[in-house]
Motif scaffolding. Structure first.
Motif, short mmCIF file in Angstrom:
data_model
loop_
_atom_site.label_atom_id
_atom_site.label_comp_id
_atom_site.label_asym_id
_atom_site.label_seq_id
_atom_site.Cartn_x
_atom_site.Cartn_y
_atom_site.Cartn_z
N GLY A 139 65.38 23.10 9.70
CA GLY A 139 65.68 22.02 10.63
C GLY A 139 67.18 21.84 10.81
O GLY A 139 67.66 20.73 11.09
N ARG A 140 67.92 22.96 10.66
CA ARG A 140 69.37 22.89 10.70
C ARG A 140 69.88 23.38 12.04
O ARG A 140 69.43 24.38 12.57
N PHE A 141 70.83 22.65 12.58
CA PHE A 141 71.52 22.97 13.83
C PHE A 141 70.60 22.73 15.04
O PHE A 141 69.37 22.70 14.90
N ALA A 142 71.22 22.56 16.18
CA ALA A 142 70.47 22.32 17.41
C ALA A 142 69.61 23.55 17.72
O ALA A 142 70.09 24.68 17.60
N PRO A 143 68.35 23.35 18.08
CA PRO A 143 67.46 24.49 18.33
C PRO A 143 68.02 25.51 19.32
O PRO A 143 67.84 26.71 19.12
#
Length: 196
Positions: A139-143
């Motif tokens: 769930g890290r960084f913008a998709p």
């Protein structure tokens, strides 16, 4: 036995002469067989190169049948720790002496053969997808930035690997891997910026 001999002979010739400089006749002659025998095992030089890429996948323990071809890479990216990233990169760089002839032959073949170019691009995209999957699981960084982050990280690793394969280390390996780990940690790690 003959198939294995053709593969190993071709790999040696590709390393010595390059993919473009090695013909089917060269491979058959060096293996002590004939062109007819070569074609009994491989319909073309490109088909033989595909078999060598499959061997490279085995050496790297990559599995195209899994959701992720390299689950250990996915796990390292998901955790995102610099120590884990550096350990994975160090382990990967230790494989370079074994994978060197395969990687260099595959990249050279990709330049001259569109079918092999597609295969190498697919392989590269698969590794990028594994990195992207690790970021998604964390769930890290913008998709919308995850794939590009994977692309940038893998491009750095690929360039360092191919440079080493042609020229060796220009600095000690620990420094090179450490710098790459710093970059990967910034691009992919848990301690990096959270917005793309």
């Amino acid at each position: 036995m003959t198939r294995r001999l053709l593969l190993s002979t071709a790999l040696e010739l590709f390393e010595a002469r390059g993919y473009a400089g090695t013909t089917v006749d060269d491979i058959a002659r060096a293996a002590g067989t004939t062109r007819v025998t070569f074609y009994a095992y491989f319909p073309s030089r490109a088909a033989l190169m595909k078999a060598l890429v499959a061997e490279l996948d085995e050496l790297l323990a990559r599995r195209d049948t899994e959701p992720q071809a390299a689950p250990d890479l996915v796990a390292v990216v998901r955790r995102g720790s610099r120590d884990g990233i550096e350990a994975w990169l160090r382990d990967t760089s230790r494989q370079w002496p074994r994978t060197r002839p395969y990687v260099l032959a595959a990249h050279e073949a990709a330049v001259v053969d569109p079918e092999l170019r597609e295969l190498v691009n697919h392989w590269f995209d698969g590794v990028v997808a594994d990195i992207e999957a690790g970021l998604e699981q964390a769930g890290r960084f913008a998709p919308e930035s995850r794939r590009m982050r994977g692309f940038l990280a893998l491009t750095q690793l690929d360039q360092l690997a191919r440079h080493w394969m042609r020229h060796g280390w220009e600095t000690d390996s620990a420094t090179a891997v450490g710098l790459l780990a710093d970059s990967w940690t910034h691009l992919l790690g848990a301690a990096g910026p959270q917005d793309a």
